[in-house]
Motif scaffolding. Structure first.
Motif: not given
Lengths: 331, 349
Positions: A246, A249, A252-254, A256, A278, A281-282, A284-286
């Motif tokens: 958690d 995630r 990493v979302e912060k 990208g 990663i 789960e991430c 859309d943010f990468l």
């Protein structure tokens, strides 16, 4: 409260001594743990303090050391088995993976196996192909086993203390190059809970996810990157099972961007698993691919040049970060 | 930690009298026959069932010398040993059938059955895998001054595994209350003992480590019980021991194995070495029991074991939701199911 200067080795020894003082059922069993004081001196003099019935020197019989720890745990003790090098884990895999890891499940939850298997791995002592590996993926690949890998002096103490309260078998992998690491610590200061990562450094540009000695390399690399205007977050996993995904995630979302650094070999390793998670789960943010910086897919050599070249170091982390952040645009 | 303490049921074999030993052996034999029936009726969850028919004297005889608080591990052919230590045959059969009411809620089956309450630290599907646990249990007994012993039961096949020798060496070195019981049924799967070792006098290996060691003829359960009592007394006093019980595996390695690799003449001779029939004849010839009384006893046992099948068939399977339970302690989160994970990742706003 009290600041003190301790080495990673001192902290481990203190954790064992404190646990043994608190709980008379804690026993240490392994090769050279008593009179010799431990191959890396972690258990030095514990036999003088606690006696040969609680600090048990064994023959060179790794499978039976782990198997005896399993039986002792089932019969009410809190054994700490020591495996001198993680490279010997293959010798013990039946007792570890078929017995310790599965007993609670196979027996329908009747009983757990509250044991700790202390061992150490990694490069740094020119110890060759059979004494330098990073085999944590074997453990992480086995449901039922917990896995802790401390990077700092404070974690060497606290994670080992916590491991000795856990209801399930914990494999505790120290890094041989960290034993002499000296830090000024306050062991009464709060540390993250078991199963939670520590964010060692916060940045806006990318997240470096790592553990054990590579935390120090990542911090060194982050400092160099900062000088070039790149700010990296460094996440120290501390425990690989449980895995605090958690927090990974969220970090990493912060930013990208994510880099996973592991001393273990690249293929099908811990870095591969983290990278896959990663990426899934991430997604859309990468902004960029999750990049793995890991050990080469080769055995470790005795030659210090080849040894050092086989595993990640600060420079490879810096170079990778620069390519990740700047190189792709130019290419 | 709330590790359950081993306690022992009152009705376990604790009497070395021949009538008691016969009764236990008959119960084991009949139970094993019903296990075979469960398999034939398609009610057994396990595809791997290893019967101990022909080896009943080892379980009944050695276990008669054990007492409350003692612990033990068994190999994959361990139904009889568990029964002889007081197991409830209904819960055993239900476990073999993979049912929720079984000892391990259907997760263990025949080869992973265990019960901490009876000191059963687990059957094992890895040859030799359960042996070192008794070294640890022996250390715990010494540490806690409990007076308990710990016994490892295994087959002759396990004498090919290094872990046996590591464990015997440690038990002898530390003078732990450990008993090693090798049930030599002459076969490791399809390989006869003389095809697996140049020295089939297995107890000599234990003597080399400094253990008290002997071989006893499994035909005679009284001889097994006597050897068991003698060695267990020594073990309890901190003198670890090794006992070989010589017997013959009446049937194949597992249920489907018709043992075509065995000479039919050898099989016939082997099956003549029947400890249950031998004890029955001894009871009659020594006028310890009337044949009619033994018939009645056999019928009573048959009814008890018939009921295990009815019990098992009537039980339900464990719920699918129990699948993620007990990987870790109940205080810990369960692993995320693959399907939930996929749904979570692929959920689109």
């Amino acid at each position: 409260m009290a600041l003190q200067e301790l080495t990673y080795r001192d902290a481990l020894r203190k954790a064992l001594a404190d646990a043994m003082t608190e709980n008379p059922d804690v026993v240490i069993i392994g090769e050279e743990v008593g009179r010799y004081g431990g191959a890396y001196a972690v258990t030095k003099d514990l036999i003088k303090e606690f006696g040969g019935e609680r600090v048990i020197d064994t023959p060179i019989s790794e499978p039976a050391i782990v198997g005896a720890a399993v039986g002792a745990a089932l019969a009410g003790l809190r054994p700490v088995a020591e495996l001198m090098y993680v490279d010997f884990i293959g010798m013990t895999m039946d007792q570890l993976a078929n017995q310790a890891a599965k007993i609670r499940y196979m027996f329908g939850g009747q009983i757990g196996v509250p044991m700790v298997l202390r061992t150490q791995g990694g490069t740094g002592r020119s110890a060759g192909a059979q004494h330098s590996q990073s085999l944590e993926a074997y453990v992480m690949h086995t449901p039922g086993l917990r896995l802790a890998m401390p990077a700092t002096v404070a974690d060497a103490y606290h994670l080992l203390r916590q491991a000795l309260t856990k209801p399930d078998p914990v494999v505790f992998i120290e890094h041989k190059a960290l034993y002499t690491l000296k830090e000024t610590v306050d062991l009464d200061a709060p540390v993250p809970d078991w199963g939670k990562v520590a964010i060692r450094r916060q940045g806006r540009d990318l997240v470096i996810v790592t553990y054990s000695r590579q935390v120090h390399y990542a911090m060194e690399a982050a400092k160099k990157l900062a000088a070039q205007g790149i700010e990296a977050t460094v996440i120290d996993l501390r425990t690989l099972n449980p895995l605090d995904f958690d927090t990974i995630r969220a970090e990493v979302e912060k930013t990208g961007r994510a880099m996973v650094v592991s001393e273990g070999v690249m293929t099908a390793g811990v870095a591969a698993e983290l990278s896959a998670r990663i990426s899934e789960e991430c997604f859309d943010f990468l902004e960029d691919p999750v990049i793995r910086v890991a050990g080469e897919d080769i055995p470790i050599s005795v030659s210090t040049v080849l040894e050092t070249g086989s595993v990640p170091g600060p420079q490879l982390i810096v170079d990778t970060a620069l390519k990740l952040l700047t190189g792709r645009v130019a290419a | 930690m709330n590790q359950p303490q081993a306690v022992h049921r009152a009705d376990a074999a604790s009497n070395t009298d021949l009538p008691q030993l016969y009764r236990m052996m008959r119960r084991i034999r009949t139970f094993e026959e019903r296990v075979g029936e469960l398999f034939v009726r398609g009610q057994s969850a396990g595809s791997m069932l290893h019967l101990s028919i022909g080896e009943e004297s080892a379980a009944a005889g050695v276990c008669a010398a054990m007492r409350e608080g003692d612990t033990f591990t068994t190999h994959h052919r361990g139904h009889g040993i568990f029964l002889a230590r007081g197991a409830d045959p209904n819960r055993m059969m239900a476990e073999i059938g993979g049912k929720e009411a079984g000892y391990c809620h259907g997760k263990g089956g025949s080869m992973h059955i265990a019960d901490m309450g009876l000191g059963h630290l687990g059957a094992n599907a890895i040859v030799g895998g359960g042996i070192p646990a008794v070294v640890g249990a022996g250390l715990a007994a010494r540490h806690k001054k409990s007076g308990a012993i710990s016994a490892a039961f295994f087959g002759d096949g396990a004498t090919g595994q290094g872990i046996l020798y590591e464990s015997m060496n440690m038990a002898a070195l530390w003078q732990l209350p450990c008993l090693f019981v090798c049930i030599n049924n002459q076969y490791g799967m399809g390989t006869r003992i003389d095809q697996a070792t140049a020295n089939p006098r297995l107890h000599e290996r234990a003597q080399a480590f400094g253990l008290a060691a002997e071989t006893v003829d499994g035909l005679d359960v009284e001889a097994v019980a006597e050897a068991g009592r003698r060695l267990v007394d020594g073990v309890r006093a901190g003198k670890p021991a090794f006992l070989v019980v010589d017997c013959y595996r009446f049937y194949g390695h597992a249920r489907k194995d018709k043992s075509p690799y065995r000479d039919p003449v050898e099989e016939e001779q082997g099956r003549n070495k029947d400890p249950v029939a031998f004890a029955r004849n001894a009871l009659i010839s020594r006028k310890l029991a009337e044949e009619s009384a033994l018939d009645a006893l056999d019928a009573e046992v048959a009814a008890e074991m018939d009921a295990t099948i009815d019990f098992t068939v009537a039980q339900h399977e464990p719920p699918l939701s129990s699948m993620f339970r007990d990987v870790y302690a109940p205080t810990e989160p369960e692993p995320e199911p693959v399907r939930s994970r996929i749904d979570r990742i692929l959920a689109r706003a």
